[in-house]
Design an enzyme around this catalytic site. Structure first.
Site, PDB file in Angstrom:
ATOM      1  CB  THR A  44     -24.925  -9.994  66.077  1.00 13.59           C
ATOM      2  OG1 THR A  44     -25.450 -11.304  66.264  1.00 13.59           O
ATOM      3  CG2 THR A  44     -24.178  -9.554  67.326  1.00 13.59           C
ATOM      4  CG  HIS A  47     -29.361  -7.238  67.889  1.00 10.81           C
ATOM      5  ND1 HIS A  47     -30.585  -6.935  67.340  1.00 10.81           N
ATOM      6  CD2 HIS A  47     -29.309  -8.601  67.907  1.00 10.81           C
ATOM      7  CE1 HIS A  47     -31.237  -8.050  67.051  1.00 10.81           C
ATOM      8  NE2 HIS A  47     -30.490  -9.062  67.379  1.00 10.81           N
TER       9      HIS A  47
END
Lengths: 367, 367, 367, 367
Positions: A44, A47
Site C-alpha cells: 500500500t 502505491h
C-alpha cells in the site's frame, strides 16, 4: 514550544515523498504516543509513494506521513487510556475500527464499515513518533525484536489466509499460489502449524528461494510443468486440502482452485487487477463442494494473539523474509528495492533511531 | 418365472420415454427391493426425458428406468442386509457413495469420487419396484405421507443450501435468489429454522405465489425495483446474513452476492448454463470477507436426519410445493407440466399404485 | 439545581429496598441517559433485595438503585458518544466489558475479566432514569414493546443456551431441564429455531403450563415416570441431540446428561447451589463423546442481534412468560410474586411512567 | 489342510497368555488377511492379560488372540473387497463400526452403538496373521516404518485430544495433564501443530523425560510447586487456551480445568477409576464459559488421515515414545515392561517376523 521530528511525508499529489521535520503529534485523550523503533514498507505504501490511480483517488489529506507497519515504545498516554502505560512495547492494527458497527459487535471487527486507516486516512509510521488510538494498540512481548514486531500486520494476513475461518490445518496439505512476502510468511505459518505438504507456486527467483527457506516442500514454477498432475501425484490423487490465492491474478485464481481437492477450503486473499474475473463456478465451486473464505485484513485480534505467540516462542523464524533493513532516512532506497521488477526485496524495515538500526544489524549478523 | 412390472423406460437415444412391462429387479445380496409408493420428477429427469446435450453425453445404458426421488415399502432384503427389514418404509439417497473414498472417510460422503447415481447410471424409481443398496436406504418415519417422503432429496438440497456448513441461521436474514421448487422448499426451511427476514427473488407467478405461502416475507421481482436498496432498507443498512443462488444464472449470482452483508455466507447451489461466469471477485468476496459454501447434493446423512424430523414432527408443511399428483401412467402429463414455460408446476408426484394415489387425493382434499 | 427522580434503592445492608427520590444521574462523556420505559426483575435482583449471603458478600456501595433489565429512550448523550442519539430506543447489556481484555479481543467479550455490572456494581434500572455507557447500549427496534424489549437479557441467556457455540439446532431435538422463566424462553427459542422435538423437564404448575404455551412437545414432571425411557421412545432410541441444565441442581444435571444422545451437545447454564457436584464423568462425557458448552451471560452481541430480529419480526411471542406487569411503585408486590414458593410469577415488568404501564395493559388486553 | 501360525492367545479366564500354534484365520468375503509386520501393546491389552475386573466382565469368547494395534501387509482379500489389494500396507481401526448407526450416518462413526472391537470381541493382532474387515482397513503409506505404522491408533487418540472437535490449536497454549504414552504423543502433536507453549504435568521420570524430548516447553511435576501460578506467569495471566486430562484421576481433572483460561477448551480423554467424580461445575465450567469435548477413541477417519500425513511427511518423530521393540515371542517381557510400577516402558512393539524385527533394530540404530 512544539517539538519536531523527522518523517517521510507525502507533500504533493505526485510520485515520491520527502524527508522533513514536522511537529511531533499530540495524542488525543484516547490515544498514545509511540516512539517508532521499526517500521516496514507495505505494498500500500508503494502505491501511495508511486501515486498510482488508486492512491490518487484514495488519499485526501496531503501533506501526510506515510507508513503503517510499526513497532515502538509508548512514551505518552492520553487521559482516557487505561490499558497501555508509558514504556510498553506496542504495535498497531492499521484498521481503526468502530466498536459500535454491527460487524464489530458480532466478532468481525476487521471488516466493519467506515474504518479509518493509519497512513492512508491519517498520519502514519514513517517517522520518529506516531499517535495511535488505544483501541488498535497491541501489546508486544518485549522479547520480540523490533524488526519482527513491525511486520506483524502482513504476518497476520498470512496467518488468517492459512487458518481461514475454520483453523483446520493440522496434518493437511496446502497450495500457496503467489510468492511475495505474505506468501512466504504463509509458507512459514503453514509449516509451523503442522501442514505436512506445502506447495508454493511462484515465478520469482527470490520468492521461491525464500519460500524454500521458510519450509515449502515443493516449488511449482509458473509456466513450467503440469501443476495439477504434480499435485495429484503427491496427494494420493486428491488435490490439496487448502489453497490460497496470493498473486492477485486470474490465472493464479484458476490454478489455486484447480489444485484444491473436492470439499477443500480456498482462501481468497489476492486482489485482482480487474474488478471482474472469469470464474469456473460450476466445476470449481458447486460440484466440488468447496468453501471459499474471503480474507480481508486479518481477524482482530485473533490473528494478533497467535502471531505474538509465534514470535515470542521463537517457533517461527521470519528473518528470511526481511531482506532489507536500513535507517529511515534511506527510505528512497527502500522504496526502490520494493518497487524493482523483477522483485529483489521482500520486507524492507526502516529504523528512525540509528541505535535501533545498529542493534538490528548486530542481531542479524549473529544469526 | 420372472415377475414383471410397469415402468417408465427410456428405450432409445431420443426425447421421450415409454410405459412398458419390464422384469421386477432382483436385489443383490447388499440391496433391498422397494415397492414404490410415490416418486417425483426432478429436473434431472426432465433433462433425460428431453434428451438434451447433457443427457446424451451422460446416459450410457439404454434401456433404463427413469426417476430417483422415491418413497416406498421394503418387500425383500438381500442376504447381507442387516439394518432394513421387510415392511420398512424407506427413501433412497440417489448418490451411491463409496465408503472407502477419502471424502466419505472424512465426513463428506456426498461429494465422493466415482458415485453411481440412481436413475442415471442404473435403473430408477418410475416403476412399481426399485432395487437399492442398503447403504443408501433411509428409514422413513411411517407417519410421513408418501408424497412427502418422496421429495426428501430436493428438500434436502434446500436444507443444505439454507444451513450451509455452519448451520448458523437462527435469527438471521436470508435472500433466496430463484423461485423453483427447491427455492420454495428453502423458503419453508428458512422460516422453520428461525430466519426472521426472508427475501425471495423470482420471476414466475407460481414460484412467487408458493414462496409466499411457504413463508417469504418479501417478494422481489426480477427486473422490478432496486433489490439492493430494498434489502438495505429492511436490514438496517447491512444486507442479508445469508444468501443463496438457486436460479443458475449469472445475473442471479451477481444479485445474490450483492444483497449479502459484509462477512455473510453465500450458498452456491445453482448450476450455471455456462462453465465460466464473470465474477466480481474483489468487491464481492475479498473485501467483504464473505464465505462461500459450494452445495453439491445434500450432506449425507446430516440433511436426511433433519428432514425426517421436520416432516415427522409436522413442523414443515410442504404441500404447497407439491402442485401435481397423478398415477404413474400419466407420466407424460407430468413431464409436460414440469417442462412448460412459463413454469406451471413445481413438484409432480407419481404413484405406481392406484390405491396410494387415491389416498393422496383424499389427504390433500382434507387439508 | 439537581433534578430528582423516583427509584427503588437498597439503602441498608438488610432485606428490602425503599422507594425514594434521588438525583437523576448525570451521564459521563461516554455515557447516555435513558428514560426507563420498562424494567424487569431478575433472580439477581431478588438475591440483593432478600440480602442473601451472596449479596452480602458482593454488594459494596450502598445506597444503590436496584435492577438491570431495561428498555428506555435516550434523553441525553455524553460528549464522546457517537453511535446513539437522543430519541433512540435502547436496552443495555448489564456486563460493562473491557474491550482491551484478551477475551474481548478474541470474540468472547461476555466472559472477560473485571467487568462492572449494572445494578450490582453501580446504580441500576429500577428508576425513572439510568445512565449507561454507550459501549453496552443496544439499539432496539422501535416496533418492540417496552415490556418485551426489557427482557432481552434473560431471553439472550435462553438463546445462547439453546444455540450454544455451534448454533446447530435446526431439525434437532432438545431437553430443557428446569422450568423457570429462562427455561420457558428457551422452549420458545427452540421452537422458533426449528427444533422438532422439545422435552421440558420441570416441577412447577406455572412453569409447565407456560412451557407448553411456548411450544414444548413433551412435559416431563420431576419425580414422575422414567424420563430416559420416555425420551428414547420418542427419539428412535437415541436420546436428544441437545440438552440444557437450567435448574441449578445436581439431579437436574444428571438427568440432562442422561437424556443426551451419544455425541450430543450439552449447555451448562444453571448455577449449582454447591461449588462441587458429583459427576458421572466417564459415562456421561468421555464414552459418549459429548460436548459441553459453559454458558455465562450471553454472547455479546451475537445473541442481542438475534433477539432483536426475533422480536421485531414478531416471530417469537414471549407474552406468556411475562406474567405480571405493574407500576414501579408496586415493586414490593413484584418482588413478593417473584420470591413466592411455589413459584407463581415468571417475569415481572415494572413501569416507572404510568402512561407506559397503561399502554402495556392495553396491548395485553388486545392480544 | 489348515495352515497354522504363532499367536499370543488368552486361553483361560486368568492372568497371562500363551504362545501357541493356531489356525491362520480365513477372511470372510468382506475381510482381508493381513500378515502382521508390527503390533504394539495397548493399556487395554494389559487389562486383558492381567485379567482385571473389567476384563473378566468384558471378554466373552476364550480362547482369543490378544492385541489390536497393528501394521501389516495384505496377503489375501475377500471376494467383496474392492479398495484393498494384495501387497497393500495397512493398519486397522479397532472399532468395527456399523455404517447404518445414526452416529456413523452423521459423521460420528467413532462413537456408534454396538461396535465390535478387535482383540476384545474377536481375534486380535498378536499373531502372524489377522483378518480384518475392509471397512476398518487403513492404507498406510509404504514409507512409514512398521513400528511407527502400528501405533497410529494411540497416536490418533493424541491427535483427537489435542485438536478436539474445533481443530483450533495454531499459536495457542496447552496443558497436558498425564505423562503416559498418549500424553507424550500429544506433546509431539501439539508441538508439530504450532502450539507455542506446552505444559506437561506428570509424575514419572520416564514420562517427563520423553515428554521433554517430544517438545514440552515446561515440565510441571505433580505435588511440586503451584502449577496454576506458574502457568499464569507464563501465559500473561490468562491460563492455557487448551487443556487435556490424560491421567484418569480426579486431581488431574481438577488441575487440568484449573489451568485453563476463561473461554478455553478442555479435552476429556482419561477414564477415571471411579464412575462418579467430584466436579467444580460452577467455577470451572459455567462461569468460565469453557467448552468440554469428550474424546472417545479417535475420529474416524479424520484423525487417521492426519496421522498418515504426519508420519509419511517425517514431520513427526515418534521414536522417543517407542521405548521397547522385541520379537513377538518375547511378549511376556513386553507385558512385564508395560505393567511395571513405576512405569519404565512407553510403547512396546512386537514383531512376529524376525526379519521385521532386525530391520527395526537397524533403523533405530541408525537414528
Amino acid at each position: 514550544m512544539t517539538q519536531t521530528m523527522t518523517a517521510v511525508v507525502k507533500t504533493r499529489p505526485e510520485a515520491g515523498a520527502v524527508l522533513e521535520r514536522v511537529p511531533v503529534p499530540v495524542p488525543a485523550p484516547h490515544e498514545v504516543l509511540v516512539k517508532v523503533r521499526a517500521t516496514s514498507i507495505c505494498g500500500t505504501d508503494t502505491h501511495i509513494y508511486g501515486w498510482n490511480a488508486w492512491a490518487q483517488n484514495r488519499i485526501k489529506n496531503l501533506p501526510q506521513v506515510l507508513g503503517h507497519e510499526v513497532a515502538g515504545e509508548v512514551v505518552e498516554v492520553g487521559a482516557h487510556v487505561r490499558s497501555i502505560a508509558v514504556g510498553d512495547q506496542v504495535s498497531a492494527e492499521t484498521h481503526i475500527y468502530d466498536p459500535r458497527d454491527l460487524n464489530a459487535q458480532i466478532g468481525q471487527m476487521h471488516i466493519g464499515k467506515g474504518m479509518e486507516i493509519l497512513g492512508v486516512d491519517r498520519d502514519g509510521a514513517f517517522a520518529e513518533y506516531i499517535a495511535v488510538p488505544e483501541s488498535v494498540c497491541w501489546l508486544n512481548d518485549p522479547s520480540i525484536a523490533p524488526e519482527h514486531a513491525c511486520v506483524q500486520e502482513p504476518l497476520g494476513n498470512a496467518v488468517y489466509s492459512v487458518l481461514g475461518e475454520d483453523n483446520d490445518v493440522a496434518g493437511k496439505s496446502i497450495a500457496i499460489v503467489g510468492d511475495g512476502p505474505i506468501a512466504c510468511f504463509a509458507v512459514g505459518v503453514a509449516r509451523l502449524c503442522g501442514m505436512t505438504n506445502i506447495f508454493l507456486v511462484g515465478m520469482s527467483e527470490i520468492g521461491m528461494k525464500i519460500g524454500k527457506e521458510m519450509g515449502a516442500d515443493h516449488l511449482l514454477w509458473v509456466g513450467e510443468g503440469n501443476h495439477k498432475e504434480y499435485v495429484l501425484e503427491h496427494t494420493r490423487g486428491e488435490g490439496v486440502d487448502v489453497s490460497i490465492e496470493m498473486a492477485g491474478a486470474p490465472p493464479a485464481l484458476t490454478n489455486a482452485l484447480d489444485l484444491l481437492r473436492r470439499g477443500g477450503r480456498f482462501s481468497a486473499f489476492g486482489v485482482m487487477s480487474e474488478a471482474t474475473v472469469p470464474f469456473e463456478y460450476n466445476n470449481a465451486v458447486v460440484f466440488k463442494g468447496i468453501q471459499i473464505h474471503g480474507i480481508s485484513g486479518r481477524k482482530m485480534y485473533d490473528t494478533w494473539y497467535r502471531v505474538r505467540n509465534f514470535l515470542s516462542s521463537k517457533r517461527l523464524d521470519i528473518d528470511p523474509v526481511i531482506t532489507d533493513i536500513m535507517p529511515l532516512e534511506d527510505y528512497e532506497r527502500g522504496f526502490a528495492a520494493m518497487m524493482e521488477i523483477p522483485r529483489r526485496a521482500m520486507k524492507v524495515v526502516l529504523f528512525p533511531d540509528r541505535a535501533d538500526y545498529d542493534d538490528a544489524v548486530a542481531r542479524r549478523a549473529g544469526r
